[in-house]
Write an enzyme that holds these catalytic residues in place. Structure first.
Site, mmCIF file in Angstrom:
data_model
loop_
_atom_site.group_PDB
_atom_site.id
_atom_site.type_symbol
_atom_site.label_atom_id
_atom_site.label_comp_id
_atom_site.label_asym_id
_atom_site.label_seq_id
_atom_site.Cartn_x
_atom_site.Cartn_y
_atom_site.Cartn_z
ATOM 1 N N ASP A 1 43.969 44.699 20.725
ATOM 2 C CA ASP A 1 43.250 45.514 21.342
ATOM 3 C C ASP A 1 41.808 45.429 20.807
ATOM 4 O O ASP A 1 41.753 45.255 19.591
ATOM 5 C CB ASP A 1 43.687 47.194 21.450
ATOM 6 C CG ASP A 1 42.913 48.045 22.273
ATOM 7 O OD1 ASP A 1 42.253 47.563 23.357
ATOM 8 O OD2 ASP A 1 42.518 49.060 22.039
ATOM 9 N N ASP B 1 46.359 51.245 20.111
ATOM 10 C CA ASP B 1 46.659 52.301 19.828
ATOM 11 C C ASP B 1 46.738 53.502 20.938
ATOM 12 O O ASP B 1 47.358 54.435 20.749
ATOM 13 C CB ASP B 1 45.026 52.802 19.116
ATOM 14 C CG ASP B 1 44.018 52.827 19.862
ATOM 15 O OD1 ASP B 1 44.033 52.192 20.695
ATOM 16 O OD2 ASP B 1 43.164 53.182 19.730
ATOM 17 N N ASP C 1 48.472 50.580 25.740
ATOM 18 C CA ASP C 1 48.940 49.471 24.836
ATOM 19 C C ASP C 1 50.435 49.387 24.680
ATOM 20 O O ASP C 1 51.185 48.403 24.225
ATOM 21 C CB ASP C 1 48.079 49.482 23.534
ATOM 22 C CG ASP C 1 46.937 49.401 23.757
ATOM 23 O OD1 ASP C 1 46.307 48.541 24.358
ATOM 24 O OD2 ASP C 1 46.060 50.041 23.042
#
Length: 677
Positions: free
Chosen positions: A337, A614, A618
């Site tokens: 990410d 996080d 995700d």
């Protein structure tokens, strides 16, 4: 129907209706709220406003799980056979090794589970709610659909909300959408049912944070029916794969068992052919089988993994599943990410532009008049405030501007004393600008305006070359910056009526270029990955231009590198994505389902994939990946539960250290297997 599709359907019931219609559907009066009896009835119907808790840690079940691998089962059979044949010493030795192996594995995984549970035990969020005509503060888990709540800067959004009234409300939804910039909300907006979550400006979602402003809203979903709950439910569809080491050891155990059985059969048959007694040959064959099983292998593997996990904790990597230590050594792709993992998830004013000086630092208070007014506009046209422990609170963009102004010598207290604020025109999504009015020492009034270049430049009449300045702003935006324009207008006295019609005939002051900066050491970590044969891939919900610019800065892609947007990705089926997955290094504006789709495409190509993240968005991909890596400091509970490893310092560089350790452990295990054979 997927969970996200279900959430889209739930949201569409409310984003396409006006506040009065929503209140009518939920049977609630916005001036009174729900009654105590109605709250009790709805609590029975909908349950608590909580995500479903995973089952509590069961030590006995965790201990039994240590005896499920095929090699362990083979050893248990060998111990039983040895005992039956009277080989007590051999049987005891195998049992001791099995118990030692189980204890080591159990202790490591139990400690990791307890550590994650400790991360989960954070203070329960509170909610400001209207019930029986009176406002009260309650635990957020007691909210029910139809509750009227109030949120303001600094609050965590306690449930999914349909906004009723909003006042310059800006919400940080990065944990849900991956969008690093705050979202300006508008209670009056009525949107199409197909509007993406990141653009649903009349809703606020559970787990997001209010960065600025305030709003009254009605609860439309709680618990697992919220957006965060629907994404969490995707986890049940993602099956956790065995690690590469588990697969190899299972295959090794199966092949070894077959070879041993064949050899024992040959020995037994040969003995019978030579006229040896059948019982004696059976004992010999069975003894040979017991001796051929490498009983020390499970213990050696477990000890190696446990020691590796212990070393990783010192490098801020908490291993939740012991086999994940080795998985890191097999990783060939790291899908990361962007927001908060590769970047700081904190806006920073990178540079300022004025017609006189070009791009550079913000001018200090002692510069020439127009330059000085530029600094005054940055610090005064700003609603960020100092909160407890001298911490800045407000919209991340305004905090970044506030910090830049202070570093240039502009102090809010001094500026407020010199130019006290008299009035303001708050930012809204239609105008894309905000204005503040300040009285000067000679009695005149300065109006400072801040907003998007396309909204401020057309309102400027002095010191503004529209085409040239617009091009400068566009060039900077193409580099991944968020660009804001500033202007001002002077009035002889305070206008009788303050309205948007005053935002004309402005004098252009300058631009501010802001960015969510890359994390320290992130670029070196990317370089280390590439040199180790590991391909880094950025997967984010952020804008493609921003994602591409950060990826270039970090070395993930070169100039002209391909950035695939979610809309393009949606048009590819599994086979077509599989064909191009190895050539794409950056994905932007992707949904949680698309993250899973990318991970699966790489796995189908035979790659071992690590996924970092996080946010709740995700979590499904974290579970689908060969190893999921969650952020421990700011990650959500859902992400940590889905992951095999938690980064305690949230640094991408920590993964590189963990990969090195994983490769070393795998190499040691392979050497021991060869030695044993």
């Amino acid at each position: 129907m997927t969970s996200t599709e279900s959430q889209q359907d739930d949201s569409s019931r409310f984003i396409g209706r006006s506040p009065p219609d929503v209140l009518a559907e939920l049977s609630v009066d916005a001036t009174v709220g729900l009654s105590t009896s109605e709250v009790a009835a709805r609590s029975q119907r909908y349950g608590p406003n909580e995500l479903s808790e995973r089952q509590a840690i069961r030590p006995f079940k965790l201990l039994l799980a240590q005896f499920t691998d095929l090699l362990i089962v083979v050893l248990i059979g060998a111990a039983i056979t040895a005992a039956a044949l009277g080989q007590v010493v051999e049987a005891i030795a195998i049992i001791v090794i099995l118990v030692l192996n189980a204890i080591i594995g159990f202790v490591q995984e139990y400690r990791a589970e307890k550590a994650v549970a400790a991360l989960r035990r954070l203070a329960a969020p509170r909610a400001h709610v209207l019930r029986d005509g009176a406002w009260a503060v309650i635990d957020a888990n007691r909210l029910v659909p139809g509750d009227i709540v109030r949120v303001e800067a600094g609050d965590a959004v306690p449930a999914d909300l349909r906004l009723l009234q909003s006042h310059d409300l800006r919400v940080d939804e990065s944990l849900l959408t991956g969008e690093s910039a705050t979202i300006h909300k508008d209670a009056g907006a009525v949107l199409a049912p197909s509007t993406p979550m990141a653009e649903q400006v009349n809703l606020a979602f559970k787990s997001s944070l209010v960065a600025h402003g305030r709003a009254d809203a009605v609860v439309i979903a709680t618990g697992m029916n919220t957006a965060v709950g629907h994404i969490a439910s995707l986890l049940s569809a993602a099956q956790r794969e065995k690690t590469p080491l588990q697969k190899r050891l299972t295959r090794f155990s199966r092949n070894l068992a077959m070879v041993v059985l064949v050899i024992c059969a040959i020995v037994f048959a040969t003995g019978l052919a030579r006229g040896e007694p059948a019982l004696e040959m059976l004992l010999i064959a069975v003894s040979l089988a017991v001796a051929a099983v490498p009983e020390a292998l499970p213990a050696v593997v477990t000890v190696a993994l446990a020691m590796g996990a212990k070393r990783m904790v010192k490098h801020n990597a908490l291993i939740r599943r012991l086999p994940a230590v080795e998985t890191l050594g097999s990783v060939t792709y790291v899908c990361s990410d962007k927001t908060g993992t590769l970047t700081e998830n904190r806006m920073r004013a990178e540079s300022f532009y004025s017609s006189d000086a070009g791009w550079g630092e913000l001018p200090a208070p002692r510069e020439n008049r127009d330059q000085s007014l530029f600094g005054a506009a940055v610090i005064l046209n700003n609603d960020a405030v100092r909160a407890e422990q001298d911490r800045l609170q407000g919209d991340p963009t305004e905090i970044a501007l506030f910090e830049a102004a202070e570093s240039a010598g502009w102090l809010r207290a001094e500026a407020d004393t010199r130019w006290p604020r008299q009035a303001e025109l708050p930012f809204d999504a239609t105008r894309k600008r905000m204005s503040t009015f300040h009285r000067t020492a000679d009695g005149s009034v300065l109006m400072f305006v801040k907003g998007a270049p396309e909204a401020v430049l057309p309102a400027c009449s002095l010191n503004a070359d529209d085409d040239g300045l617009a091009r400068i702003a566009e060039e900077r935006a193409a580099q991944g910056n968020r660009v804001l324009a500033f202007g001002y207008r002077r009035f002889e006295s305070m206008p009788d009526a303050v309205g948007i019609e005053l935002e004309t005939n402005l004098t252009f002051l300058g631009f501010a270029a802001l960015i969510d900066p890359p994390r320290e050491h992130a670029a070196q970590a990317v370089k280390d990955c590439l040199s180790a044969g590991i391909v880094p891939v950025m997967i984010t919900g952020d804008h493609p231009a921003t994602a591409g610019a950060i990826a270039k800065t970090l070395g993930i892609i070169a100039d002209g590198g391909r950035v695939m947007a979610g809309a393009e990705l949606a048009e590819l089926d599994e086979e077509r994505l599989k064909a191009v997955a190895k050539d794409v290094r950056v994905y932007a504006r992707v949904s949680p389902e698309q993250k899973i789709k990318i991970v699966r495409a790489l796995q189908l190509q035979g790659e071992f994939v690590a996924m970092t993240g996080d946010g709740v968005n995700d979590a499904p991909a974290l579970k689908q990946a060969d190893i999921g890596v969650a952020m421990g400091m700011r990650g959500t509970e859902v992400a940590r539960e889905a992951a095999s490893m938690v980064l305690l310092d949230d640094h991408f560089a920590t993964i590189v250290h963990a990969v090195r350790e994983g490769r070393r452990i795998y190499d040691n295990v392979r050497k021991f297997v060869k030695y044993t054979l």
